[in-house]
Write a protein that holds these residues in place. Structure first.
Motif, PDB file in Angstrom:
ATOM      1  N   ASP A  69     -21.511  44.319 192.073  1.00 38.49           N
ATOM      2  CA  ASP A  69     -22.736  43.659 191.644  1.00 38.49           C
ATOM      3  C   ASP A  69     -22.900  43.871 190.141  1.00 38.49           C
ATOM      4  OD1 ASP A  69     -23.385  42.858 194.244  1.00 38.49           O
ATOM      5  OD2 ASP A  69     -24.363  44.779 194.655  1.00 38.49           O
ATOM      6  N   VAL A  70     -23.261  42.791 189.441  1.00 33.14           N
ATOM      7  CA  VAL A  70     -23.363  42.837 187.983  1.00 33.14           C
ATOM      8  C   VAL A  70     -24.740  42.330 187.562  1.00 33.14           C
ATOM      9  CG1 VAL A  70     -22.324  42.144 185.803  1.00 33.14           C
ATOM     10  CG2 VAL A  70     -20.884  42.410 187.826  1.00 33.14           C
ATOM     11  N   TYR A  71     -25.372  43.059 186.634  1.00 30.98           N
ATOM     12  CA  TYR A  71     -26.693  42.696 186.143  1.00 30.98           C
ATOM     13  C   TYR A  71     -26.647  42.646 184.614  1.00 30.98           C
ATOM     14  CZ  TYR A  71     -27.588  44.621 190.791  1.00 30.98           C
ATOM     15  OH  TYR A  71     -27.524  44.909 192.131  1.00 30.98           O
ATOM     16  N   SER A  72     -27.315  41.638 184.055  1.00 28.40           N
ATOM     17  CA  SER A  72     -27.281  41.491 182.601  1.00 28.40           C
ATOM     18  C   SER A  72     -28.635  41.006 182.091  1.00 28.40           C
ATOM     19  CB  SER A  72     -26.191  40.505 182.190  1.00 28.40           C
ATOM     20  OG  SER A  72     -26.143  40.354 180.782  1.00 28.40           O
ATOM     21  N   LEU A  73     -29.048  41.540 180.945  1.00 28.11           N
ATOM     22  CA  LEU A  73     -30.274  41.105 180.278  1.00 28.11           C
ATOM     23  C   LEU A  73     -29.943  40.893 178.808  1.00 28.11           C
ATOM     24  CD1 LEU A  73     -33.372  40.651 180.529  1.00 28.11           C
ATOM     25  CD2 LEU A  73     -33.638  43.046 179.813  1.00 28.11           C
ATOM     26  N   SER A  74     -30.327  39.721 178.259  1.00 29.95           N
ATOM     27  CA  SER A  74     -29.944  39.409 176.889  1.00 29.95           C
ATOM     28  C   SER A  74     -31.056  38.667 176.164  1.00 29.95           C
ATOM     29  CB  SER A  74     -28.672  38.553 176.873  1.00 29.95           C
ATOM     30  OG  SER A  74     -28.912  37.290 177.473  1.00 29.95           O
ATOM     31  N   LEU A  75     -31.003  38.757 174.843  1.00 31.57           N
ATOM     32  CA  LEU A  75     -31.921  38.039 173.964  1.00 31.57           C
ATOM     33  C   LEU A  75     -31.087  37.252 172.967  1.00 31.57           C
ATOM     34  CD1 LEU A  75     -34.930  37.617 173.193  1.00 31.57           C
ATOM     35  CD2 LEU A  75     -34.609  39.469 171.516  1.00 31.57           C
ATOM     36  N   GLY A  76     -31.326  35.935 172.888  1.00 36.80           N
ATOM     37  CA  GLY A  76     -30.487  35.087 172.064  1.00 36.80           C
ATOM     38  C   GLY A  76     -31.271  34.269 171.062  1.00 36.80           C
ATOM     39  N   LEU A  77     -30.582  33.818 170.003  1.00 35.28           N
ATOM     40  CA  LEU A  77     -31.159  32.984 168.960  1.00 35.28           C
ATOM     41  C   LEU A  77     -30.225  31.833 168.655  1.00 35.28           C
ATOM     42  CD1 LEU A  77     -33.222  32.424 166.666  1.00 35.28           C
ATOM     43  CD2 LEU A  77     -31.791  33.881 165.183  1.00 35.28           C
ATOM     44  N   ASP A  78     -30.766  30.618 168.610  1.00 37.81           N
ATOM     45  CA  ASP A  78     -30.038  29.417 168.225  1.00 37.81           C
ATOM     46  C   ASP A  78     -30.760  28.841 167.014  1.00 37.81           C
ATOM     47  OD1 ASP A  78     -28.831  27.000 167.899  1.00 37.81           O
ATOM     48  OD2 ASP A  78     -28.952  26.387 169.993  1.00 37.81           O
ATOM     49  N   ARG A  79     -30.081  28.840 165.864  1.00 34.99           N
ATOM     50  CA  ARG A  79     -30.775  28.457 164.630  1.00 34.99           C
ATOM     51  C   ARG A  79     -29.821  27.758 163.661  1.00 34.99           C
ATOM     52  NH1 ARG A  79     -34.937  29.562 161.045  1.00 34.99           N
ATOM     53  NH2 ARG A  79     -34.321  29.986 158.891  1.00 34.99           N
ATOM     54  N   SER A  80     -30.282  26.678 163.067  1.00 30.44           N
ATOM     55  CA  SER A  80     -29.581  26.030 161.966  1.00 30.44           C
ATOM     56  C   SER A  80     -30.147  26.610 160.674  1.00 30.44           C
ATOM     57  CB  SER A  80     -29.781  24.517 162.004  1.00 30.44           C
ATOM     58  OG  SER A  80     -29.163  23.958 163.143  1.00 30.44           O
ATOM     59  N   VAL A  81     -29.368  27.479 160.045  1.00 31.36           N
ATOM     60  CA  VAL A  81     -29.831  28.145 158.839  1.00 31.36           C
ATOM     61  C   VAL A  81     -29.987  27.144 157.699  1.00 31.36           C
ATOM     62  CG1 VAL A  81     -29.321  29.975 157.173  1.00 31.36           C
ATOM     63  CG2 VAL A  81     -28.722  30.267 159.588  1.00 31.36           C
ATOM     64  N   SER A  82     -29.056  26.196 157.639  1.00 32.65           N
ATOM     65  CA  SER A  82     -29.082  25.136 156.645  1.00 32.65           C
ATOM     66  C   SER A  82     -28.302  23.971 157.221  1.00 32.65           C
ATOM     67  CB  SER A  82     -28.449  25.624 155.333  1.00 32.65           C
ATOM     68  OG  SER A  82     -27.041  25.749 155.482  1.00 32.65           O
ATOM     69  N   PRO A  83     -28.278  22.830 156.531  1.00 28.77           N
ATOM     70  CA  PRO A  83     -27.480  21.713 157.050  1.00 28.77           C
ATOM     71  C   PRO A  83     -26.002  22.045 157.221  1.00 28.77           C
ATOM     72  CG  PRO A  83     -29.004  20.945 155.367  1.00 28.77           C
ATOM     73  CD  PRO A  83     -29.074  22.442 155.357  1.00 28.77           C
ATOM     74  N   ARG A  84     -25.532  23.107 156.580  1.00 28.29           N
ATOM     75  CA  ARG A  84     -24.107  23.445 156.630  1.00 28.29           C
ATOM     76  C   ARG A  84     -23.812  24.710 157.429  1.00 28.29           C
ATOM     77  NH1 ARG A  84     -21.734  22.159 150.561  1.00 28.29           N
ATOM     78  NH2 ARG A  84     -22.310  19.945 150.523  1.00 28.29           N
ATOM     79  N   VAL A  85     -24.812  25.425 157.870  1.00 26.77           N
ATOM     80  CA  VAL A  85     -24.584  26.684 158.597  1.00 26.77           C
ATOM     81  C   VAL A  85     -25.413  26.691 159.874  1.00 26.77           C
ATOM     82  CG1 VAL A  85     -24.738  29.198 158.526  1.00 26.77           C
ATOM     83  CG2 VAL A  85     -24.139  27.923 156.451  1.00 26.77           C
ATOM     84  N   ARG A  86     -24.757  27.000 160.982  1.00 27.61           N
ATOM     85  CA  ARG A  86     -25.448  27.108 162.266  1.00 27.61           C
ATOM     86  C   ARG A  86     -25.055  28.419 162.933  1.00 27.61           C
ATOM     87  NH1 ARG A  86     -28.087  23.677 165.664  1.00 27.61           N
ATOM     88  NH2 ARG A  86     -28.151  24.254 167.869  1.00 27.61           N
ATOM     89  N   ILE A  87     -26.035  29.099 163.498  1.00 33.88           N
ATOM     90  CA  ILE A  87     -25.795  30.384 164.163  1.00 33.88           C
ATOM     91  C   ILE A  87     -26.301  30.300 165.593  1.00 33.88           C
ATOM     92  CG2 ILE A  87     -26.357  32.840 164.189  1.00 33.88           C
ATOM     93  CD1 ILE A  87     -26.718  32.706 161.195  1.00 33.88           C
ATOM     94  N   ARG A  88     -25.481  30.747 166.519  1.00 31.29           N
ATOM     95  CA  ARG A  88     -25.900  30.938 167.901  1.00 31.29           C
ATOM     96  C   ARG A  88     -25.423  32.316 168.320  1.00 31.29           C
ATOM     97  NH1 ARG A  88     -24.688  25.231 171.093  1.00 31.29           N
ATOM     98  NH2 ARG A  88     -25.908  23.896 169.699  1.00 31.29           N
ATOM     99  N   ALA A  89     -26.350  33.176 168.639  1.00 30.64           N
ATOM    100  CA  ALA A  89     -25.983  34.560 168.945  1.00 30.64           C
ATOM    101  C   ALA A  89     -26.929  35.131 169.982  1.00 30.64           C
ATOM    102  CB  ALA A  89     -26.019  35.412 167.671  1.00 30.64           C
TER     103      ALA A  89
END
Length: 461
Positions: free
Chosen positions: A291-311
């Motif tokens: 059995d596996v349990y996971s808890l996470s917090l994520g962010l999806d953000r376009s920092v600028s028109p040329r940089v995108r972060i998903r973490a």
């Protein structure tokens, strides 16, 4: 289309999200002998395309393998060397120039210097040519507000040196997406894959693997404010030769997302999974479920028109039923940064740490890390270059249950891939790919190296 079967090195390095796919999409092939290795893939096609564009959004891509501890839905695929995807749909389009149905007869050939992934002790020849004639299918349509998509391929592998690897190869994926109310939607996906077991991950030489995945997700995306996210997945694998490789996975996730234009989208997500080995108790007398349990917090953000972060980052706990297998409690994460210095050049990096099913090494579960760096350059209107590097390390827990199998304990794999393609004309493209993969394991019997040089020519639209 290709098959998730041979994913040694250089495969679509798409991490937790679809990158600008630098490497070809899922699969590969080989041809002709020479110093090193050579692959030629060609697709010859006749097809029919109807009207209307019905793309299943967000995509009609194959279902990614469900995992626990990975905070996004699509794990990084096992890298593949020498993958070249060449299909040549001769399709007919209509007024809006959007194909709806395409049927593609295709032929693929692959040459590999070490197809069995053997450790190089005696210097013996292990190269092999595999030719796979087949048919590829792609179908997209809107039925009212429901978007439907089906894609896949079916063929048969013919091997020059290792005839016991000859086998049918089937890979089909389907999806349907329907809106619910003004902002909510439901999506259902299914996939069926049948192929020879990947030799990077198995000790059952010549066995056939059949994998089925069914999933459903529901979400209510808002431009700003809170919205729920829920999903369920069922996955099963069946090995034709050794039932102790078989497994079932039940996975459910529930989350809440908060969107704010100035911040991006923040998601808190909880995942619960059951990793089941239904036939292991009859063979060994031990239950070996986890059995596996996971808890996470994520962010999806376009920092600028040329940089995108998903973490996203969080914690994962793996609780095995077998007392002799150690449990796991630690960090899990999934991240991608994509940078476009200019419209022609893209750089992307991904990092993933997750807990996955046992695999062809007959492990109870696996702690896996993947790190990928890819760059793509559109040299001109007709030519493209891509470079990809990947590092994977895995720790196998509970891989000592079957006496006839040698435990691997842990391994580290590296892969590099370079690809160049050129459009000879509006409907003809040539490409060349060079890839190399090597693995070092705690048990040296699993060490190997493999190099593939591949070329391709085929129609494109």
């Amino acid at each position: 289309m290709d098959h998730a079967a041979d994913h040694p090195v250089g495969e679509a390095y798409g991490g937790a999200w679809p990158l600008s796919r630098y490497a070809p999409e899922r699969k590969r092939r080989r041809l002709y002998r020479g110093t090193g290795c050579l692959m030629l893939a060609a697709g010859i096609a006749g097809g029919v395309a109807g009207s209307a564009s019905a793309q299943t959004t967000p995509s009609a891509q194959p279902i990614a393998e469900p995992v626990v501890g990975q905070v996004f839905a699509q794990p990084i695929a096992e890298p593949v060397v020498g993958q070249v995807l060449v299909t040549s749909p001769l399709s007919t389009t209509v007024v809006d120039n959007q194909p709806r149905f395409t049927l593609v007869p295709s032929v693929r050939a692959v040459y590999d210097t070490n197809v069995l992934r053997h450790v190089d002790l005696d210097g013996g020849s292990r190269n092999n040519v595999r030719v796979t004639p087949g048919i590829d299918l792609d179908y997209r349509r809107l039925f009212g507000r429901v978007a439907l998509g089906v894609s896949g391929s079916a063929g048969y592998d013919f091997n020059s040196r290792f005839g016991f690897l000859d086998q049918s190869r089937i890979d089909f994926n389907g999806s349907a997406r329907a809106p619910v109310g003004a902002i909510c939607s439901v999506k259902a996906e299914a996939s069926y894959d049948r192929f020879r077991f990947d030799f990077d991950d198995t000790q059952a030489a010549g066995a056939t693997s059949t994998t089925q995945v069914y999933s459903a997700t529901a979400s209510c995306e808002r431009g700003a404010g809170f919205s729920p996210v829920v999903g369920i997945t069922y996955r099963t694998l069946d090995n034709s030769r050794a039932s102790y490789f078989n497994y079932e996975q039940y996975l459910g996730n529930l989350g809440i997302a908060y969107a704010q234009p100035s911040v991006g989208t923040v998601t808190l997500n909880a995942t619960v999974a059951q990793l089941r080995r239904p036939d292991i108790a009859e063979l060994t007398g031990f239950e070996d479920d986890t059995d596996v349990y996971s808890l996470s917090l994520g962010l999806d953000r376009s920092v600028s028109p040329r940089v995108r972060i998903r973490a996203a980052a969080g914690v994962t706990k793996a609780d095995p039923q077998r007392a002799s297998v150690p449990s796991f409690f630690g960090a899990s994460y999934s991240g991608q940064v994509e940078w476009l210095p200019n419209p022609r050049f893209t750089v992307a990096g991904t990092a993933v740490r997750q807990v996955t099913n046992q695999n062809g090494f007959s492990a109870t579960y696996v702690i896996r890390e993947d790190y990928t760096l890819a760059a793509g350059l559109k040299v001109s209107a007709k030519s493209r270059i891509s470079l990809t590097g990947n590092h994977t390390q895995r720790e196998f827990r509970g891989d000592d249950l079957i006496p006839s199998l040698l435990p691997i304990r842990a391994d580290r794999s590296n892969a590099v891939l370079a690809n160049y393609s050129y459009d000879l004309s509006r409907r003809l493209r040539v490409g060349i790919t060079l890839g190399h993969r090597w693995r070092n394991a705690d048990n040296p019997v699993y060490n190997y190296k493999s190099t593939v040089l591949s070329s391709s020519i085929g129609a494109h639209f």
